[in-house]
Design a protein around this motif. Structure first.
Motif, PDB file in Angstrom:
ATOM      1  N   ASP A  96     -14.971 -58.824   4.650  1.00 47.69           N
ATOM      2  CA  ASP A  96     -14.413 -59.638   5.734  1.00 47.69           C
ATOM      3  C   ASP A  96     -13.252 -58.653   6.621  1.00 47.69           C
ATOM      4  O   ASP A  96     -13.491 -58.645   7.720  1.00 47.69           O
ATOM      5  N   ARG A 143      -9.140 -62.196   9.962  1.00 44.74           N
ATOM      6  CA  ARG A 143      -9.860 -61.268   8.808  1.00 44.74           C
ATOM      7  C   ARG A 143     -10.108 -62.125   7.605  1.00 44.74           C
ATOM      8  O   ARG A 143     -10.958 -61.881   6.692  1.00 44.74           O
ATOM      9  N   VAL A 147     -14.072 -64.539   7.152  1.00 41.98           N
ATOM     10  CA  VAL A 147     -14.863 -64.351   8.314  1.00 41.98           C
ATOM     11  C   VAL A 147     -16.341 -64.953   7.963  1.00 41.98           C
ATOM     12  O   VAL A 147     -17.074 -65.472   8.850  1.00 41.98           O
TER      13      VAL A 147
END
Length: 229
Positions: free
Chosen positions: A79, A96, A99
């Motif tokens: 991610d 982040r 994701v």
């Protein structure tokens, strides 16, 4: 009839059918990706550029996608790497956290394909699952009760389209490569299966895949519930 006027021999029946998961047993993954891109305001060019760099046939070995699929990277690590490569339309940083969860949030099972798998099993065809995992949450109770074996890349440390994961699946099935048909929506994975001697079909949609299997499995209906293919 062949060009010489002789009748062409029918294709030999298959003993086993090996299914990919995302994009074969589910609705197209691109639909879920498109919804995520719109919801998160992702610049689609940044996503396609990253996929090409990490997944194209010319990509070097050991890209983040490769390491995710074999379990060398955690979802959280991937991610962060993916978010760092992406940009948003309005210039905001990409969140982040989660994701991949958001990317796959819209992926849904395809009822027609699960019905096809069940029919094959009832007709005596072995059915197996062979999937490259992106940290997906699989419906394990459903697939473990239907498929044998279930081979997930991150669990075995191997990935498509490399030969060892197909060979492992065939060993667990206990059938020769030429007696198994592999179904995937990604051409490189189809070519990888053929390279080890398996028959393979590039999945586009449920009706065409059913029709292809009906030519190889005695008793399988080429149509679903009487509807034309």
């Amino acid at each position: 009839m062949t060009a010489s006027g002789q009748e062409q021999a029918p294709a030999a029946a298959v003993e086993a059918a090996v299914f990919d998961y995302g994009g074969v047993l589910t609705r197209p993954v691109k639909e879920s990706i498109a919804a995520w891109i719109e919801a998160d305001g992702i610049d689609p060019h940044s996503f396609s550029r990253t996929l090409r760099a990490w997944m194209s046939r010319g990509a070097p070995a050991g890209t983040p996608v490769h390491r995710l699929e074999t379990g060398e990277l955690t979802v959280e690590e991937f991610d962060a790497l993916l978010a760092a490569e992406l940009t948003t339309i309005d210039g905001r940083p990409v969140d982040r956290v989660g994701v991949l969860s958001r990317l796959f949030a819209g992926m849904r099972p395809d009822p027609e394909m699960f019905e096809l798998v069940e029919e094959l099993s009832e007709l005596g065809v072995r059915v197996a699952l062979l999937s490259n995992s992106w940290g997906n949450t699989y419906p394990r109770e459903r697939i473990d009760g239907l498929f044998d074996p279930v081979v997930i890349s991150g669990e075995v440390g191997l990935r498509k389209p490399e030969a060892p994961i197909y060979e492992l699946t065939l060993t667990r099935l206990g059938v020769p490569a030429g007696s198994a048909l592999f179904l995937d929506d990604a051409e490189p994975n189809v070519l990888g299966a053929r390279a080890v001697g398996m028959r393979a079909h590039l999945h586009v949609d449920a009706p065409s895949t059913r029709a292809a299997l009906a030519a190889l499995v005695p008793g399988l209906r080429p149509t679903r519930n009487g509807a034309p293919v």
